[in-house]
Design a protein around this motif. Structure first.
Motif: not given
Length: 113
Positions: A44, A62, A66, A72
């Motif tokens: 990541l 995206y 995430l 995250r």
């Protein structure tokens, strides 16, 4: 220096946009193809940058991935560039994201601790 993952849908423009970041010492991984999927699941980034100049909907996908997992959500997402009318729905969807112009991108990244 922080590791950055930069998504933009034009390879030549992407090369130009990452140059100031690389010169400043950041490690920058990139993705530009709409035909393949970027893979940063195993490693990541510390910052995700998504350029909204082209195909903003792909970049939004995206960002959704995430931040869909709590583990995250600490990773900052910076959306740069793009027409105001195209960025507005993304600002609503991601109120905690950072938005800036392409010209202010390096300055914005430097402010992140």
């Amino acid at each position: 220096m922080k590791t950055i993952f930069f998504i933009h849908w034009n390879e030549e423009e992407l090369k130009e946009k990452v140059l100031p970041l690389k010169k400043a010492g950041y490690k920058v991984n990139v993705h530009f193809s709409t035909q393949t999927t970027a893979n940063f699941k195993d490693t990541l980034p510390e910052i995700l940058i998504i350029c909204l100049d082209r195909v903003p909907s792909h970049g939004k996908a995206y960002a959704e991935w995430l931040w869909e997992a709590k583990k995250r959500q600490h990773i900052p997402i910076i959306f740069c560039g793009g027409a105001t009318e195209k960025a507005e729905p993304i600002k609503i969807k991601f109120p905690k994201a950072i938005f800036c112009s392409n010209e202010k991108l390096l300055e914005t990244v430097k402010k992140l601790k």
